[in-house]
Scaffold this motif. Structure first.
Motif, PDB file in Angstrom:
ATOM      1  N   GLY A 291       0.931  -1.212   0.139  1.00  0.00           N
ATOM      2  CA  GLY A 291       0.031  -0.013  -0.028  1.00  0.00           C
ATOM      3  C   GLY A 291       0.810   1.344   0.021  1.00  0.00           C
ATOM      4  O   GLY A 291       2.098   1.090   0.182  1.00  0.00           O
ATOM      5  N   THR A 292       0.179   2.488   0.001  1.00  0.00           N
ATOM      6  CA  THR A 292       1.067   3.736  -0.228  1.00  0.00           C
ATOM      7  C   THR A 292       2.089   3.754   1.087  1.00  0.00           C
ATOM      8  O   THR A 292       3.264   3.996   0.856  1.00  0.00           O
ATOM      9  CB  THR A 292       0.150   4.906  -0.251  1.00  0.00           C
ATOM     10  OG1 THR A 292      -1.116   4.512  -1.043  1.00  0.00           O
ATOM     11  CG2 THR A 292       1.071   6.175  -0.825  1.00  0.00           C
ATOM     12  N   ALA A 293       1.565   3.621   2.039  1.00  0.00           N
ATOM     13  CA  ALA A 293       2.375   3.598   3.375  1.00  0.00           C
ATOM     14  C   ALA A 293       3.478   2.994   3.326  1.00  0.00           C
ATOM     15  O   ALA A 293       4.555   3.381   3.887  1.00  0.00           O
ATOM     16  CB  ALA A 293       1.265   3.849   4.589  1.00  0.00           C
ATOM     17  N   CYS A 294       3.212   1.594   3.011  1.00  0.00           N
ATOM     18  CA  CYS A 294       4.214   0.606   3.028  1.00  0.00           C
ATOM     19  C   CYS A 294       5.230   1.077   1.975  1.00  0.00           C
ATOM     20  O   CYS A 294       6.665   0.737   2.374  1.00  0.00           O
ATOM     21  CB  CYS A 294       3.582  -0.714   2.811  1.00  0.00           C
ATOM     22  SG  CYS A 294       2.695  -1.000   4.636  1.00  0.00           S
ATOM     23  N   HIS A 295       4.589   1.381   0.944  1.00  0.00           N
ATOM     24  CA  HIS A 295       5.452   1.570  -0.215  1.00  0.00           C
ATOM     25  C   HIS A 295       6.496   2.692   0.213  1.00  0.00           C
ATOM     26  O   HIS A 295       7.727   2.490  -0.331  1.00  0.00           O
ATOM     27  CB  HIS A 295       4.768   2.140  -1.577  1.00  0.00           C
ATOM     28  CG  HIS A 295       5.530   2.278  -2.751  1.00  0.00           C
ATOM     29  ND1 HIS A 295       5.862   1.186  -3.333  1.00  0.00           N
ATOM     30  CD2 HIS A 295       5.912   3.204  -3.349  1.00  0.00           C
ATOM     31  CE1 HIS A 295       6.834   1.394  -4.557  1.00  0.00           C
ATOM     32  NE2 HIS A 295       6.787   2.907  -4.637  1.00  0.00           N
TER      33      HIS A 295
ATOM     34  N   ALA B 185      -2.477  -4.731  -1.595  1.00  0.00           N
ATOM     35  CA  ALA B 185      -2.706  -3.397  -1.389  1.00  0.00           C
ATOM     36  C   ALA B 185      -3.042  -3.315   0.168  1.00  0.00           C
ATOM     37  O   ALA B 185      -4.227  -3.848   0.367  1.00  0.00           O
ATOM     38  CB  ALA B 185      -3.492  -2.599  -2.302  1.00  0.00           C
ATOM     39  N   CYS B 186      -2.548  -2.448   0.941  1.00  0.00           N
ATOM     40  CA  CYS B 186      -3.162  -2.041   2.083  1.00  0.00           C
ATOM     41  C   CYS B 186      -3.662  -2.902   3.018  1.00  0.00           C
ATOM     42  O   CYS B 186      -4.919  -3.635   2.648  1.00  0.00           O
ATOM     43  CB  CYS B 186      -3.812  -0.633   2.135  1.00  0.00           C
ATOM     44  SG  CYS B 186      -3.878   0.112   3.697  1.00  0.00           S
ATOM     45  N   ILE B 187      -3.307  -3.215   4.158  1.00  0.00           N
ATOM     46  CA  ILE B 187      -3.722  -4.370   5.125  1.00  0.00           C
ATOM     47  C   ILE B 187      -4.523  -3.524   6.070  1.00  0.00           C
ATOM     48  O   ILE B 187      -5.133  -4.099   6.698  1.00  0.00           O
ATOM     49  CB  ILE B 187      -2.546  -5.349   5.754  1.00  0.00           C
ATOM     50  CG1 ILE B 187      -1.893  -6.139   4.439  1.00  0.00           C
ATOM     51  CG2 ILE B 187      -3.155  -6.146   6.864  1.00  0.00           C
ATOM     52  CD1 ILE B 187      -0.659  -6.789   5.132  1.00  0.00           C
ATOM     53  N   GLY B 188      -4.436  -2.290   6.076  1.00  0.00           N
ATOM     54  CA  GLY B 188      -5.054  -1.389   7.025  1.00  0.00           C
ATOM     55  C   GLY B 188      -4.672  -1.139   8.348  1.00  0.00           C
ATOM     56  O   GLY B 188      -4.756  -0.687   9.271  1.00  0.00           O
ATOM     57  N   CYS B 189      -2.983  -1.534   8.193  1.00  0.00           N
ATOM     58  CA  CYS B 189      -2.374  -1.148   9.338  1.00  0.00           C
ATOM     59  C   CYS B 189      -0.945  -0.149   8.938  1.00  0.00           C
ATOM     60  O   CYS B 189       0.277  -0.212   9.467  1.00  0.00           O
ATOM     61  CB  CYS B 189      -1.380  -2.168  10.045  1.00  0.00           C
ATOM     62  SG  CYS B 189      -2.437  -3.680  10.608  1.00  0.00           S
ATOM     63  N   CYS B 190      -1.416   0.849   8.147  1.00  0.00           N
ATOM     64  CA  CYS B 190      -0.307   1.620   7.517  1.00  0.00           C
ATOM     65  C   CYS B 190       0.289   2.438   8.733  1.00  0.00           C
ATOM     66  O   CYS B 190       1.617   2.885   8.382  1.00  0.00           O
ATOM     67  CB  CYS B 190      -1.042   2.791   6.691  1.00  0.00           C
ATOM     68  SG  CYS B 190      -2.756   2.156   5.945  1.00  0.00           S
ATOM     69  N   GLY B 191      -0.080   2.480   9.892  1.00  0.00           N
ATOM     70  CA  GLY B 191       0.544   3.309  10.877  1.00  0.00           C
ATOM     71  C   GLY B 191       1.828   2.601  11.357  1.00  0.00           C
ATOM     72  O   GLY B 191       2.532   2.980  11.931  1.00  0.00           O
TER      73      GLY B 191
ATOM     74  N   PRO C 260       6.522  -0.781   7.432  1.00  0.00           N
ATOM     75  CA  PRO C 260       6.054  -1.766   6.372  1.00  0.00           C
ATOM     76  C   PRO C 260       5.501  -3.070   7.048  1.00  0.00           C
ATOM     77  O   PRO C 260       5.888  -3.416   8.075  1.00  0.00           O
ATOM     78  CB  PRO C 260       6.936  -2.145   5.467  1.00  0.00           C
ATOM     79  CG  PRO C 260       8.241  -1.867   6.142  1.00  0.00           C
ATOM     80  CD  PRO C 260       7.931  -0.791   7.212  1.00  0.00           C
ATOM     81  N   VAL C 261       4.294  -3.686   6.667  1.00  0.00           N
ATOM     82  CA  VAL C 261       3.533  -4.586   7.376  1.00  0.00           C
ATOM     83  C   VAL C 261       3.500  -5.932   6.296  1.00  0.00           C
ATOM     84  O   VAL C 261       3.458  -5.770   4.999  1.00  0.00           O
ATOM     85  CB  VAL C 261       2.180  -4.330   7.548  1.00  0.00           C
ATOM     86  CG1 VAL C 261       1.405  -5.453   8.047  1.00  0.00           C
ATOM     87  CG2 VAL C 261       2.165  -2.986   8.399  1.00  0.00           C
ATOM     88  N   ILE C 262       3.679  -7.073   6.894  1.00  0.00           N
ATOM     89  CA  ILE C 262       3.295  -8.254   6.482  1.00  0.00           C
ATOM     90  C   ILE C 262       2.308  -9.142   7.067  1.00  0.00           C
ATOM     91  O   ILE C 262       2.202  -9.025   8.383  1.00  0.00           O
ATOM     92  CB  ILE C 262       4.743  -9.041   6.009  1.00  0.00           C
ATOM     93  CG1 ILE C 262       5.265  -9.592   7.375  1.00  0.00           C
ATOM     94  CG2 ILE C 262       5.757  -8.345   5.233  1.00  0.00           C
ATOM     95  CD1 ILE C 262       6.256 -10.812   6.932  1.00  0.00           C
TER      96      ILE C 262
ATOM     97  N   ASP D  54      -8.704   2.609  -0.990  1.00  0.00           N
ATOM     98  CA  ASP D  54      -7.385   3.388  -1.037  1.00  0.00           C
ATOM     99  C   ASP D  54      -6.334   2.697  -0.212  1.00  0.00           C
ATOM    100  O   ASP D  54      -6.368   2.333   0.839  1.00  0.00           O
ATOM    101  CB  ASP D  54      -7.795   4.787  -0.394  1.00  0.00           C
ATOM    102  CG  ASP D  54      -6.668   5.671  -0.263  1.00  0.00           C
ATOM    103  OD1 ASP D  54      -5.506   5.194  -0.645  1.00  0.00           O
ATOM    104  OD2 ASP D  54      -6.734   6.887   0.323  1.00  0.00           O
ATOM    105  N   PRO D  55      -5.050   2.530  -1.015  1.00  0.00           N
ATOM    106  CA  PRO D  55      -4.074   1.726  -0.210  1.00  0.00           C
ATOM    107  C   PRO D  55      -3.272   2.521   0.328  1.00  0.00           C
ATOM    108  O   PRO D  55      -1.973   2.863   0.105  1.00  0.00           O
ATOM    109  CB  PRO D  55      -3.326   1.219  -1.659  1.00  0.00           C
ATOM    110  CG  PRO D  55      -3.694   2.228  -2.539  1.00  0.00           C
ATOM    111  CD  PRO D  55      -4.778   2.649  -2.444  1.00  0.00           C
ATOM    112  N   GLY D  56      -3.692   3.028   1.539  1.00  0.00           N
ATOM    113  CA  GLY D  56      -2.806   3.831   2.580  1.00  0.00           C
ATOM    114  C   GLY D  56      -3.894   4.401   3.245  1.00  0.00           C
ATOM    115  O   GLY D  56      -3.579   5.525   4.033  1.00  0.00           O
ATOM    116  N   ALA D  57      -5.040   3.718   3.748  1.00  0.00           N
ATOM    117  CA  ALA D  57      -6.036   4.186   4.431  1.00  0.00           C
ATOM    118  C   ALA D  57      -6.594   3.037   5.211  1.00  0.00           C
ATOM    119  O   ALA D  57      -6.734   2.047   4.961  1.00  0.00           O
ATOM    120  CB  ALA D  57      -7.074   4.951   3.444  1.00  0.00           C
TER     121      ALA D  57
HETATM  122  S1  FES Z   1      -0.221   0.833   3.235  1.00  0.00           S
HETATM  123 FE1  FES Z   1       0.580  -1.157   4.359  1.00  0.00          FE
HETATM  124  S2  FES Z   1      -0.929  -1.420   5.606  1.00  0.00           S
HETATM  125 FE2  FES Z   1      -1.561   0.189   4.878  1.00  0.00          FE
END
Ligand code: FES
Ligand code: FMN
Lengths: 164, 625
Positions: free
Chosen positions: A81-85, A120-126, A129-131, B228-231
């Motif tokens: 996801g964006t945050a992990c990227h 894409a995004c697991i929902g733990c962006c905070g 990076p997450v797996i 949204d891949p970051g939410a």
């Molecule tokens: S971008 Fe990786 S958990 Fe949301």
């Protein structure tokens, strides 16, 4: 082949009332059973629901969750996801694939033990990076060392024959 | 004494029942409540062993607890919104004294138990946040206003009585106590609530369309696809306060005249789905959901559908197709779902956060809600603050705050105090906003003027270590692979745009590329069928608008100013700085780094795969790109 019966699948189809509108949950449960959607099973589901195989195939190939290829016992999902990227999921991906000896373009190990996927995004962006492993265990704020440790642990668990 | 019975409640019993819940769950004078944050992030950070350690300690300290005549209660709660501080443990004492500890590990949990819970001395070095009665919260919460997230991190989401004790189901009570469905629609219209799922359409107006549709059978849907891949706002809400969403939907069903509904939730959110299932069961047992709600004769039947991993299914018409078991392909509007939606019946669809605002509006009145925010954007918005920022997490702010306030006052600024570069809002449909526009206020219209959009609330902050061109390529890749392929401009246009972007980041950009991108953007924007295509070029366009120089550096000079694009980089070691610690040569997966211990190392450019691992490892900044 078409005479083969799939009692477990029949059960799943029955739970979902043999309804065409429940095709997605039916496929989801079938996939839980087999870890992928074998072609003969898709044919079976289509016949049981009285719908064209093409439609079932269309749904199975549309959604990212479904796989027509066998998957490994352990599914490692690497969040991209964006945050992990922006926090380096790329490097984590690199390390994990390296450790599992996956070559370019290969997602599942030859012995069907591990599958590595980018999601894409697991929902733990905070905690990027997450797996996740088998959707059960979530690891966050991964450094390269932490990613290595997680994979080593996984390799050990696999060798010890622990089934999730 | 409260009997937590599972029997159904009637409308006239509800407020007495609520009072009893309040009594029962009000904190007694001798009570110390320990809360452990066990949302997905809490669990990811190691919440379960922390919970175990606290429970163990409860037994170990039993004697000491008895001696001090304490009543120690351990509970789990949802996400408090401070992700970087997970695992969070709160020690709550009567009267509103809250001490929150962050980054708790099992051994630290023990310390908290012994020193604070039993000993009464806060463990100062672990405190991340503190609240005292009558004092406005400081720190990260100072500028926040919690409406949708009010209960998240406060109640145990698995106990319906906790929700009821926090004035839960008051909104429903009011709606069903003599308000006509038309009046409920009017109330929402007056509040000025706009959809939180991205588009920002007036919720009241949308309800009115479905309300006015003549059919007998109608549906309400909750969009919990959060693509949204970051939410992760919706996930936290569903995990931390599922009843708020249910109550909103029940009120909405009453208002539009629906007797059936679906929550469409991403399969990637198993915990949220479990909590929702549990909440639905509890609400049914209490007579708040299902047949003959609160004995009023109004019935509402709710189901959950799990998504199967397709971003486009967040689009309302695609979502409806997916519920019906088909490929999630959007269809042209009109007809809008309000006219012809699920099973061709009038259907009202709202986002999770939109629904969660509804009970609060009914309970506290539309005037109260309309008093918060700006002229055309009322209430609050939840953002998922992530990326290269110090304090990641969920923030809920009144509309009208500036981006700067969010990034610096709430988010604490950039990690390692590096310079701020941009904030990406609205995900793949949104855009990036540069430093010069940080004073833009958050409301639907200002963000669109800046070229971004409110989106669902993803806010990813980036610093100089992120290449804006590469980030735009990342979003292009995302929309291209998620394009459902139904319409040509989106299917082919995004593909062409992606191939140009890939060419640019791999150093093969050609002189006309930027112009070509602009031309293609216009076609894709204009010609696409659904919102996915119509907004797909936004990340590229805002990057071109605010970071054109980075584009030009890639295309004209074949240079990546941020040192990110691999093909444009070469790694070498500065012999002046290298101390020969061998960390880099040990991590290098391809053996490209050689050198003797305590002597400068070097990188063989022919072998190097530019994986950046050495860059991360080096403690002396000796690796140069
Ligand atoms: S971008 Fe990786 S958990 Fe949301
Ligand atoms: C490609 C695409 C993806 C979308 N994804 C979501 C989503 O994940 N969640 C959501 O609530 N709305 C999403 N939307 C918006 C929905 O179509 C719809 O507008 C929204 O659910 C309406 O609810 P609201 O009025 O409460 O915002 C998406 C739209 C598009 C075009």
């Amino acid at each position: 082949m078409n005479e083969r019966s799939f009692p477990k699948i029949n059960q799943i189809i029955d739970i979902w009332e043999r309804k065409v509108s429940n095709l997605i949950p039916i496929l989801q449960e079938v996939q839980k059973e087999y870890r992928y959607l074998p072609e003969e099973v898709l044919t079976y589901v289509a016949t049981a629901l009285g719908m064209p195989l093409a439609t079932v195939f269309g749904v199975a190939t549309f959604y990212a969750q479904f796989s027509l290829e066998p998957k490994g016992k352990y599914i490692v999902k690497i969040c991209d996801g964006t945050a992990c990227h922006v926090r380096g999921s790329e490097v984590v991906d690199y390390i994990i694939r390296k450790k599992l000896d996956l070559s370019e373009g290969q997602d599942t190990t030859d012995d069907l033990s591990f599958t590595v996927e980018r999601v894409a995004c697991i929902g733990c962006c905070g905690l990027a990076p997450v797996i996740t492993i088998n959707d059960q265990e979530v690891y966050g704020q991964l450094t390269t060392e932490a990613a290595e440790i997680v994979v080593e642990d996984l390799l050990k668990r696999n060798a010890a024959g622990e089934v999730h | 004494m409260l009997k937590v019975t599972n029997s159904k409640i009637s409308l006239d019993q509800l407020s007495a029942y609520r009072e009893r819940c309040k009594e029962e769950f009000a904190q007694k004078a001798d009570q110390v409540i320990i809360l452990v944050g066990l949302g997905t992030c809490g669990i990811a950070a190691g919440g379960a062993p922390v919970m175990q350690a606290i429970q163990d300690e409860l037994l170990v300290q039993a004697e000491a607890i008895k001696q001090r005549a304490l009543d120690v209660v351990v509970r789990s709660t949802g996400c408090a919104g401070m992700c970087e501080a997970e695992v969070m443990v709160e020690v709550r004492r009567p009267g509103g004294h809250r001490t929150m500890y962050g980054q708790v590990k099992p051994d630290l949990a023990k310390r908290i138990f012994v020193e604070d819970v039993v000993g009464g001395n806060p463990v100062e070095d672990l405190i991340v946040h503190r609240e005292e009665p009558g004092v406005k919260p400081g720190g990260v919460l100072a500028k926040q206003l919690r409406i949708a997230l009010d209960n998240c991190g406060y109640i145990d989401p698995e106990v319906i009585e906790h929700y009821i004790a926090r004035d839960g189901y008051t909104g429903l009570e009011r709606a069903l106590s003599g308000m006509s469905s038309q009046e409920v629609v009017e109330e929402i219209k007056r509040s000025g609530l706009r959809g939180r799922g991205g588009g920002g359409f007036s919720t009241g107006l949308k309800w009115e369309f479905t309300h006015k549709a003549p059919d007998e059978k109608k549906y309400v849907l909750c969009n919990a696809d959060e693509g949204d891949p970051g939410a992760f706002m919706d996930r936290s809400l569903l995990e931390g306060d599922p009843h708020a969403v249910l109550e909103g939907m029940i009120i909405g069903a009453y208002a539009v005249g629906a007797d059936e509904g679906y929550i469409y939730c991403r399969a990637e959110y198993p915990l949220a789905i479990n909590r929702l299932r549990l909440a639905m069961k509890q609400a049914e047992e209490k007579g708040l959901l299902g047949e003959n709600i609160l004995g009023t004769g109004f019935s509402f039947d709710l189901h959950i559908k799990e998504g199967a991993g397709a971003f486009v299914c967040g689009e309302e018409t695609a979502l409806i197709a997916s519920i019906m078991g088909a490929r999630g392909m959007p269809s042209p509007r009109p007809p809008f779902p309000a006219q012809r939606g699920l099973w061709a019946k009038p259907t009202n669809i709202n986002n999770v956060e939109t629904w969660a605002n509804v009970p609060r509006i009914l309970a506290r009145g539309s005037d109260w809600f309309a008093g918060i925010g700006t002229e055309n954007s009322k209430g609050t918005k939840v953002f998922a603050l992530a990326g290269r920022i110090k304090k990641t997490g969920l923030v809920e702010i009144p509309m009208g705050l500036t981006l700067r306030e969010i990034v610096f006052d709430i988010g604490g600024g950039i990690q390692y105090d590096r310079p701020f570069k941009a904030v990406q809002i609205g995900g793949p449909s949104g855009g990036c906003i540069p430093e010069s526009l940080l004073d833009t206020v958050i409301d639907y219209d200002s963000l669109i003027r800046a070229g971004a959009m409110m989106g669902s609330g993803g806010m990813v902050v980036v610093d100089e270590t992120t290449c804006m061109v590469e980030l735009a390529r990342y979003f292009m890749k995302f929309v291209q692979s998620e394009s459902c392929g139904k319409c040509v401009p989106c299917r082919e246009g995004t593909k062409q745009m992606l191939s140009i972007m890939e060419r640019i980041v791999s150093g093969k950009g050609e002189p006309g590329d930027i112009g070509l991108l602009e031309e293609l953007s216009a076609v894709v924007k204009e010609g696409s069928l659904c919102g996915l295509g119509k907004t797909a070029p936004n990340p590229v366009l805002t990057t071109l608008r605010y970071f054109r120089h980075e584009f030009e550096a890639h295309v004209e000079d074949h240079r990546c100013p941020s040192g990110v694009c691999r093909a444009l980089m070469n790694f070498f070691i500065d012999p002046e700085k290298c101390r020969g610690c061998t960390r880099c040569s040990r991590i290098c997966p391809v053996g490209a780094i050689t050198g003797e211990s305590k002597k400068p190392h070097s990188i063989d450019a022919d072998i190097c795969t530019k994986c950046r691992l050495c860059l991360e490892k080096c403690r002396f900044e000796a690796i140069i790109v």
